[in-house]
Design a protein around this motif. Sequence first.
Motif, PDB file in Angstrom:
ATOM      1  N   GLU A 386     -28.057  43.459 -25.851  1.00  0.00           N
ATOM      2  CA  GLU A 386     -27.189  44.062 -24.853  1.00  0.00           C
ATOM      3  C   GLU A 386     -27.517  45.542 -24.761  1.00  0.00           C
ATOM      4  O   GLU A 386     -28.165  46.114 -25.650  1.00  0.00           O
ATOM      5  CB  GLU A 386     -25.718  43.870 -25.225  1.00  0.00           C
ATOM      6  CG  GLU A 386     -25.317  44.556 -26.521  1.00  0.00           C
ATOM      7  CD  GLU A 386     -23.869  44.268 -26.907  1.00  0.00           C
ATOM      8  OE1 GLU A 386     -23.231  43.444 -26.239  1.00  0.00           O
ATOM      9  OE2 GLU A 386     -23.388  44.863 -27.903  1.00  0.00           O
ATOM     10  N   VAL A 387     -27.076  46.166 -23.686  1.00  0.00           N
ATOM     11  CA  VAL A 387     -27.324  47.591 -23.465  1.00  0.00           C
ATOM     12  C   VAL A 387     -26.241  48.410 -24.152  1.00  0.00           C
ATOM     13  O   VAL A 387     -25.060  48.060 -24.103  1.00  0.00           O
ATOM     14  CB  VAL A 387     -27.358  47.907 -21.959  1.00  0.00           C
ATOM     15  CG1 VAL A 387     -27.417  49.413 -21.725  1.00  0.00           C
ATOM     16  CG2 VAL A 387     -28.542  47.228 -21.307  1.00  0.00           C
ATOM     17  N   ASP A 388     -26.661  49.496 -24.794  1.00  0.00           N
ATOM     18  CA  ASP A 388     -25.711  50.469 -25.317  1.00  0.00           C
ATOM     19  C   ASP A 388     -25.791  51.703 -24.430  1.00  0.00           C
ATOM     20  O   ASP A 388     -26.735  52.498 -24.541  1.00  0.00           O
ATOM     21  CB  ASP A 388     -26.044  50.839 -26.764  1.00  0.00           C
ATOM     22  CG  ASP A 388     -25.061  51.862 -27.336  1.00  0.00           C
ATOM     23  OD1 ASP A 388     -24.111  52.234 -26.620  1.00  0.00           O
ATOM     24  OD2 ASP A 388     -25.242  52.280 -28.492  1.00  0.00           O
ATOM     25  N   PRO A 389     -24.850  51.906 -23.526  1.00  0.00           N
ATOM     26  CA  PRO A 389     -24.930  53.043 -22.598  1.00  0.00           C
ATOM     27  C   PRO A 389     -24.853  54.394 -23.276  1.00  0.00           C
ATOM     28  O   PRO A 389     -25.206  55.414 -22.673  1.00  0.00           O
ATOM     29  CB  PRO A 389     -23.729  52.816 -21.668  1.00  0.00           C
ATOM     30  CG  PRO A 389     -22.789  51.960 -22.454  1.00  0.00           C
ATOM     31  CD  PRO A 389     -23.639  51.091 -23.318  1.00  0.00           C
ATOM     32  N   ASN A 390     -24.408  54.418 -24.525  1.00  0.00           N
ATOM     33  CA  ASN A 390     -24.320  55.682 -25.267  1.00  0.00           C
ATOM     34  C   ASN A 390     -25.588  55.983 -26.057  1.00  0.00           C
ATOM     35  O   ASN A 390     -25.625  56.954 -26.814  1.00  0.00           O
ATOM     36  CB  ASN A 390     -23.120  55.643 -26.215  1.00  0.00           C
ATOM     37  CG  ASN A 390     -21.810  55.493 -25.485  1.00  0.00           C
ATOM     38  OD1 ASN A 390     -21.584  56.135 -24.458  1.00  0.00           O
ATOM     39  ND2 ASN A 390     -20.930  54.635 -25.996  1.00  0.00           N
TER      40      ASN A 390
END
Length: 413
Positions: A386-390
Amino acid sequence: MSPNGVAIVSFMFWILVGTGVQVKGNMCFKPELYQNMRIGEKLSGEPMVIYQAGGLLDCYRQCGLYSLCQSFNYDVETRQCELIALNNSIAEPVVNNIIMEVPNRHGQLFGSCENHVCPNNTICQVEGSNYSCVVVGCNGNPDIQNVNITSFEAKSLWLFNETVLYACEAGYYPSLNATCSMTGTWSPFECLPFHGCGQRSICGGNSTVEGEYWVFSRSLDAWVKTYCRSGASVEFLTLRNINTFSTPIFLKDPITCAQVHADPLLPSMGYTQFQKLRVFVFQKKLRGDIFRFSNSTFRKQPFGSAGDCVDNDVNDTNSDCGLIGRFVINTNGTGLRIKSSVTWETWGVGGRVGNITRSQDGHRIEGNCGSVVGCGGCQPTELLIEVDPNNTPPLDSATLIKCKAVVTSPSTK
């Protein structure tokens, strides 16, 4: 009048006499037309149209027939007329050149095109007491998402069949070339995101060289930094930290729990450290059994796995012996992480899943696995991501491809 004034008036007289044009049978010689004349200078703006004029007044009139034209350059010797859309104040000294502004379209010079309101991509054409607006090119930006506005605005007027070389923003490519059609509209196209290394060849040039590129994952709804090999169409994820996996080359004594060097080594024993990992941005997962970018000692260990072996020559077993197979996953700095729903399963004989811990941000996962009988351990059921936007990598750490159109005729921007 000063000597300089006399010289300017004399110069203007010979220009007007030598370059006048006939309009409705009369020579146009109105001094107010020349209030905005600058002699010996040339505007630096890019011309929208260049043509061979019949004279200074012809150049003036042609500028007035275009709604876009605000000023022009005129070469007294060659009679070359450059129509310029912007009233550009930046000029350079050029002998035998004249700059004139065209603030309005009044007077007999324009005939029935006086005060015309033709669209910006047309020229006014006199038709008796009326006028028509003849399409001559394309103007403005197409209403398309992710279009490269700078490229389209680089020219005030695009002529028929001219193609915009960089029609889309970096990271996007045009589904078809953006070309000015004979109707004065842009040919239909879309700006599509690059979603894999294999699409780099669409744009040619240096976009196929090996390196880090941004690709867009529709399933993740995010740009992902991936490593693309030269001439290859598969994506890898560059790991910025240590990612190591082991089935140690020691046998555990089930009674004493002592670790004894295995001789000979058993087939499952080895150590692997990954530098890059195969990533499937569409399926949202990693694949841990491709070892192109890894270093291994003895048997290669799949990503996320660990194990150990028990000395089977000792009949008594002690399940209290610790599990010495160890794995460390660290995706920090990649913008991706293993989903928290991922679990580990056992492999081999007597495999056990030990303590597995996960950092608060989810990027670092480490654990111990092994066996209580024979050789065994654990491995992830599936490496879902999954993407970690931080945790997004810096934009300049990878290339956003700038797609250049492939054309057979001269085009610009």
